[in-house]
Design a protein around this motif. Structure first.
Motif, short mmCIF file in Angstrom:
data_model
loop_
_atom_site.label_atom_id
_atom_site.label_comp_id
_atom_site.label_asym_id
_atom_site.label_seq_id
_atom_site.Cartn_x
_atom_site.Cartn_y
_atom_site.Cartn_z
N THR A 112 0.84 -1.20 0.00
CA THR A 112 0.00 0.00 0.00
C THR A 112 0.87 1.25 0.00
N VAL A 113 1.91 1.23 0.83
CA VAL A 113 2.84 2.37 0.88
C VAL A 113 3.52 2.55 -0.48
N LEU A 114 3.96 1.46 -1.08
CA LEU A 114 4.64 1.53 -2.38
C LEU A 114 3.73 2.15 -3.44
N VAL A 119 0.80 8.32 -5.89
CA VAL A 119 -0.51 8.96 -6.06
C VAL A 119 -0.45 10.35 -5.41
N PRO A 120 -0.69 11.41 -6.18
CA PRO A 120 -0.63 12.76 -5.61
C PRO A 120 -1.49 12.91 -4.36
N LEU A 121 -1.04 13.73 -3.43
CA LEU A 121 -1.69 14.02 -2.16
C LEU A 121 -1.61 12.83 -1.20
N ILE A 122 -2.14 11.66 -1.63
CA ILE A 122 -2.13 10.48 -0.78
C ILE A 122 -0.71 10.02 -0.51
N ARG A 123 0.21 10.31 -1.45
CA ARG A 123 1.60 9.87 -1.31
C ARG A 123 2.23 10.40 -0.02
N SER A 124 1.75 11.53 0.45
CA SER A 124 2.26 12.09 1.69
C SER A 124 1.54 11.50 2.90
#
Length: 203
Positions: A112-114, A119-124
């Motif tokens: 899930t982290v990878l 994915v923009p926004l969610i990546r943080s």
């Protein structure tokens, strides 16, 4: 905001890239797409190199992700239990629900982290639940770095190839973001439906 990002990055070079990517992780509204594609464009007319930009951006991004991971550690399961004890009867959430979600993240959290690091926004934001689930820091660091590296290489290279037209990729990334959010929302709805069915069966 875009003008401020490009001016800061252009003025401070590698340090600007590092700081912008670290801030982008801590403060998600700052778009990594602008930072990375513009930095890629900068490699066409400054002394910055694509490998140098990718490395610097990755270090800054991982640094910011580690800070949010630390915040997630402070918001651990035990603290959530206290919130459930107080508000769970209103939210219809039980301790078992917390443990179930925690077990799910323990099982699928690395992948899930990878994925979410691209994915923009969610990546943080994904760094926070990773910390909350007490994901092994070494594994978190590995999968965060891999996802970040892939994301950074793609956008920096696109900025370098497109040159003056680097902003075109930013517009395209908006479409990509909507598609990714749509898929995540659909997965969330599906998970809610499964949860409701299980709840009705147990009732």
């Amino acid at each position: 905001m875009e003008n401020w990002i490009t001016q800061f990055t252009e003025q401070y070079g590698y340090w600007g890239v590092f700081l912008m990517m670290a801030l982008e992780n801590i403060f998600p509204p700052i778009p990594s797409e602008v930072i990375l594609t513009f930095s890629g464009f900068m490699t066409t007319y400054t002394e910055l190199t694509a490998p140098g930009v990718v490395l610097t951006a990755t270090l800054g991004s991982v640094f910011g992700a580690c800070i949010l991971y630390g915040i997630g550690l402070l918001l651990d399961v035990e603290r959530l239990e206290k919130l459930v004890d107080r508000w769970g009867h209103i939210l219809r959430v039980k301790h078992e629900d917390i443990y179930r979600a925690d077990r799910w993240f323990d099982r699928y959290g690395y992948w899930t982290v990878l994925f979410c690091r691209m994915v923009p926004l969610i990546r943080s934001l994904i760094s926070i639940p990773a910390g909350m689930s007490n994901m092994k820091f070494g594994m978190f660091l590995l999968f965060t770095t891999l996802g970040t590296l892939i994301w950074n290489i793609i956008l920096v290279m696109l900025g370098s190839v497109l040159g003056d037209a680097w902003e075109d990729i930013v517009a395209f990334m908006d479409v990509y973001s909507y598609i990714a959010y749509g898929l995540i929302a659909a997965a969330g709805v599906f998970a809610v439906i499964l949860f409701i069915r299980k709840f009705k069966k147990s009732a």
